[in-house]
Design an enzyme around this catalytic site. Structure first.
Site, PDB file in Angstrom:
ATOM      1  CB  CYS A   1      -0.962  -0.034   1.176  1.00  0.00           C
ATOM      2  SG  CYS A   1      -2.240   1.252   1.140  1.00  0.00           S
ATOM      3  CB  ILE A   2       0.901   4.335   2.078  1.00  0.00           C
ATOM      4  CG1 ILE A   2       1.536   5.715   2.002  1.00  0.00           C
ATOM      5  CG2 ILE A   2       1.057   3.760   3.454  1.00  0.00           C
ATOM      6  CD1 ILE A   2       0.920   6.689   2.975  1.00  0.00           C
TER       7      ILE A   2
END
Length: 661
Positions: free
Chosen positions: A398-399
Site C-alpha cells: 500500500c502506502i
C-alpha cells in the site's frame, strides 16, 4: 472522515452549472449525522416531493409535482418556480437550513461519521439539475412510477399465490443477494416487500442522477459518493419498526435486546466511535502477530523484526517488508492460519519487518525523507549486516510501496544497488485515478487535514479510519449499527476488523508532503519534479525486476491504477491481479483454497488490454510469487542468526511500537 470546515465555490459548481442559474451560498459548517429516525424524515421528504401526486401506491397524493406541468410551460418559468421552491425549503426546513446546529447537537456525530452537509449539497445539486431539464426529468419520474406500481402488484400477486397454495415460496424480487434484506419477511410479507422494493427503486433512481454525461468525471464521482451515503443511511433496516429481524429478536428476548442495544450505544458514545469488533478478543503478541522472532533494531521511527527461521536452509537474499505507516504491520502476521509472514518463513525465506512507531505531537516535524532514511534504508543496513547478503529484496504494501518507489529511484540515481528484486502490493505510484478515495482528497479536504495537523501535530487515526469505512458504509458502518444497537448483539470477534480498528496517527510534516505530492499534484510520475535524498525522482531509472499485485475489487487502490507501474519503471514488471479487495485480495493463504489471480506477461497499452489477454488461475497468488521470488533470491544457505553482535536482539516480536495506542 475528513470533515470540511468551509465550503468553496468548487463545492457548488455542479448545482450552479447544471441548473444554469445563480444559487445562494450553501450552509457552512462541518458534516455530522442524524440518528436513523431523524434521517428518515429527509428520505421521506425527498420521496414525497418526487412522487406525490403520481398516484404511487402507498405514498399518498398531494399537490401536483413540479415535473407534471404541461410541456407547453416554458423551461424558464419552471426553473424559476422550482428554484423559488428550493430556496423556501432551504430556509424553512430544519433538516437542511440548520445542518450545523443539528450536527453539533446530535450525540451520534462522533459515532457515525456521515457528512450530512455534503449530502444536503448533493441533493440540492440533483434537485436543481432536474429543474433545469424537465424533458429528461419527466420520463425518468414516469418510469419510476411504473416500476413502483409493477413491484407493488407483483408483491401482492406473489403473496396471493402462496396464500392459495399455488406457489410454495416467494419469488426473489429486488435486492436478491443484498445482506441487509436477508430476513424472510422481506420476501414473504407483501408490506415489507413493498417497502424494500420502493426503497431500492428510489435509491437506484437517485443514484442515476450522478451519471449525467454533462458532468465532469470527478464531479460525477463526488455526487455519486454522497448520494450513496444518503441512500445507505436511509435504509428501512436501520429503523426498529421497519426491521423485521430486530422486531423478531425484541419479541424473542422480551425486550432485552433493546436494553442491550442501548447499553452498546451508550458505551460507543462514551468512546466516541462505533464499535466494529470485540476489542477484548484479540491482542498483538497474545493471539495476533505471534510468529516467533526478535526486534533486532530500534530507532525513533521503527522497530525492525527478524523472524526465526524454521527450515534447515534459507534463501541467501532476505526479504524486507515495508508496511504502510497509516496502519500497523500485523495485517501481514494475523493468526497462524492466515499469516503471510509465517507462510514465507516456512518457504525458506529470511523475513525482516518494519514496525512503525505511532507518532505523537513531539514527532510532528518528521519529514518524508526521515521516513526514507530511518525506515527502509536504516533497516536494509541492519538486514544486510545480520545476513551477510549484499542485497535485500524489498516488499512495499500500500502506502509503504509509494515510499519504497521513491527510495528505489533515489538509489538508482546514486548507483546504490542494495535493493534487488522489488515487490509492490496494492500500491500507487500514479495518483491520477485513485478510485473513491478521490472524494476525500480535493484541495479543500487537504487544507482541512493540514489545519488539523497544525493544531495537533499529527492526523488522528480515526479520521483515516472513518474515511475508509465510508467507502464500504453498508458493511462497515450500518451493519454494525443494526447488529449493535437494534439487535443488541456484541460486536463480532474478527481478526481483520480488530486490525482495522487498531489505527495509527500520522506525523504532520511527512503526511502533508505525501498528500500534496501524490493525491493533489501527482508529482512522483513527473521526472525531476521532486527531489529526495538530494536526487531528482525519476521512476524510469528503476531497472530491477518487479512483481506488482493489484486487487480486482479494491476500492482504495483500483487494480488498473496499480497496473500503471508497468508503464512507469524501466525494469521488467510481472503484474498480477488478485481476486477480492484491498485486504482480502492480499491476505489469501493457499490453505484457504479460495480466490483466483490473473497473469499476463506480455506488454499491454492499457489495463483493459492487459486483462483481455490475461490467464486466470485458481487459488492464491502467493504460490506464484514465491516461485518467481525464489528464482531471484540466491542459493539455499544455512539460516543466519537472529540478530548479531552489532545488532543483538532487544525484545521478542512483535515488539513495543505495535502496542502503542
Amino acid at each position: 472522515m475528513v470533515r470540511k470546515a468551509a465550503r468553496t465555490n468548487q463545492d457548488h459548481r455542479s448545482a450552479h452549472e447544471g441548473a444554469g442559474t445563480a444559487q445562494p451560498e450553501a450552509q457552512a459548517g462541518a458534516g455530522g449525522s442524524f440518528p436513523p429516525d431523524l434521517g428518515l424524515g429527509v428520505w421521506t421528504s425527498w420521496m414525497k416531493d418526487h412522487l406525490e401526486g403520481a398516484g404511487t401506491p402507498g405514498l399518498g397524493a398531494g399537490t401536483m409535482p413540479w415535473w407534471s406541468v404541461s410541456q407547453d410551460g416554458t423551461s424558464a418559468d419552471l426553473l424559476s418556480g422550482g428554484t423559488d421552491r428550493l430556496e423556501k425549503l432551504l430556509t424553512s426546513d430544519p433538516m437542511l437550513s440548520a445542518i450545523d446546529r443539528m450536527w453539533n447537537l446530535n450525540p451520534l456525530h462522533d459515532v457515525i461519521p456521515i457528512d450530512w452537509a455534503e449530502v444536503a449539497q448533493a441533493l440540492r445539486t440533483v434537485w436543481l439539475r432536474r429543474l433545469a431539464d424537465p424533458a429528461r426529468a419527466l420520463p425518468a419520474a414516469a418510469d419510476l412510477q411504473v416500476k413502483l406500481w409493477h413491484s407493488a402488484i407483483e408483491a401482492w400477486n406473489d403473496a396471493a399465490k402462496r396464500w392459495w397454495g399455488v406457489a410454495e415460496a416467494a419469488s426473489p424480487g429486488l435486492g436478491a443477494g443484498d445482506k441487509r434484506f436477508e430476513a424472510p419477511e422481506w420476501q414473504n410479507n407483501p408490506v415489507y416487500r413493498m417497502l424494500k422494493d420502493a426503497y431500492l427503486l428510489a435509491s437506484d433512481f437517485l443514484l442515476k442522477e450522478s451519471e449525467a454525461d454533462d458532468l465532469d468525471p470527478k464531479e460525477q464521482q463526488r455526487l455519486r459518493f454522497h448520494l450513496t451515503q444518503f441512500v445507505n443511511a436511509m435504509s428501512p433496516t436501520l429503523l426498529l419498526f421497519s426491521n423485521p429481524a430486530a422486531l423478531r429478536r425484541m419479541m424473542e428476548t422480551g425486550g432485552a435486546s433493546l436494553a442491550d442495544g442501548l447499553r452498546n450505544l451508550m458505551a460507543d458514545l462514551k468512546e466516541g466511535r462505533l464499535s466494529m469488533v470485540d476489542a477484548t478478543a484479540f491482542e498483538p503478541g497474545r493471539n495476533l502477530a505471534i510468529t516467533p522472532g526478535k526486534v533486532v533494531f530500534r530507532n525513533r521511527l521503527i522497530e525492525l523484526i527478524q523472524y526465526t527461521p524454521t527450515t534447515e536452509k534459507v534463501r541467501a537474499v532476505p526479504l524486507l517488508f515495508v508496511p504502510p505507516w497509516i496502519n500497523k504491520f500485523y495485517i501481514l502476521d494475523l493468526q497462524p492460519k492466515n499469516s503471510f509472514v509465517k507462510y514465507l518463513v516456512e518457504q525458506g525465506f529470511t523475513v525482516f519487518m518494519l514496525s512503525w512507531k505511532n507518532p505523537d505531537a513531539a514527532m510532528e516535524s518528521m519529514t518524508f525523507e526521515d521516513y526514507m532514511r530511518e525506515g527502509p534504508l536504516a533497516a536494509s543496513d541492519v538486514a544486510r549486516e545480520i545476513t551477510g547478503s549484499a542485497t535485500v529484496n524489498p516488499v512495499g504494501y500500500c502506502i509503504g510501496g509509494t515510499l519504497l518507489i521513491t527510495i528505489l529511484s533515489a538509489l538508482a540515481a546514486k548507483k546504490d544497488g542494495r535493493f534487488g528484486t522489488a515487490t509492490f502490493m496494492v500500491s500507487l505510484q500514479d495518483f491520477e485515478h485513485v478510485g473513491e478515495t478521490a472524494v476525500f482528497m480535493d484541495e479543500p479536504s487537504i487544507e482541512f487535514i493540514e489545519q488539523q495537523m497544525m493544531q495537533r501535530g499529527y492526523l488522528d487515526s480515526r479520521e483515516m479510519a472513518n474515511m475508509f469505512n465510508l467507502l464500504r458504509s453498508n458493511d462497515l458502518i450500518w451493519a454494525n449499527v443494526v447488529n449493535n444497537y437494534l439487535m443488541g448483539n456484541k460486536p463480532p470477534a474478527f481478526d481483520l476488523l480488530y486490525w482495522n480498528s487498531d489505527g495509527t496517527r500520522m506525523a504532520r510534516a511527512a503526511h502533508s508532503w505525501y498528500l500534496r505530492n501524490t493525491y493533489v499534484e501527482n508529482n512522483l510520475i513527473k521526472p525531476g519534479k521532486v527531489k529526495l535524498l538530494g536526487e531528482p525522482i525519476d521512476l524510469g531509472r528503476i531497472r530491477q525486476d518487479i512483481y506488482a499485485v493489484g486487487a480486482e475489487k479494491d476500492h482504495i487502490v483500483p487494480w488498473d491504477a496499480a497496473w500503471r507501474i508497468t508503464r512507469l519503471v524501466g525494469g521488467k514488471v510481472r503484474f498480477v491481479m488478485a481476486s477480492s479487495g484491498h485486504i482480502a485480495g492480499i491476505i489469501n493463504p493457499p490453505s484457504s483454497h479460495k480466490g483466483a489471480y490473473w497473469v499476463n506477461e506480455a506488454p499491454a497499452p492499457d489495463p483493459r488490454a492487459w486483462l483481455a489477454n490475461a490467464t486466470r488461475f485458481d487459488g492464491s497468488w502467493w504460490t506464484d510469487w514465491v516461485r518467481w521470488l525464489g528464482e531471484r533470491s540466491g542459493e539455499m544457505v544455512k539460516p543466519p542468526s537472529v540478530g548479531s553482535k552489532a545488532y543483538p536482539p532487544l525484545t521478542d516480536a512483535p515488539g513495543t511500537y505495535v502496542l502503542e495506542k
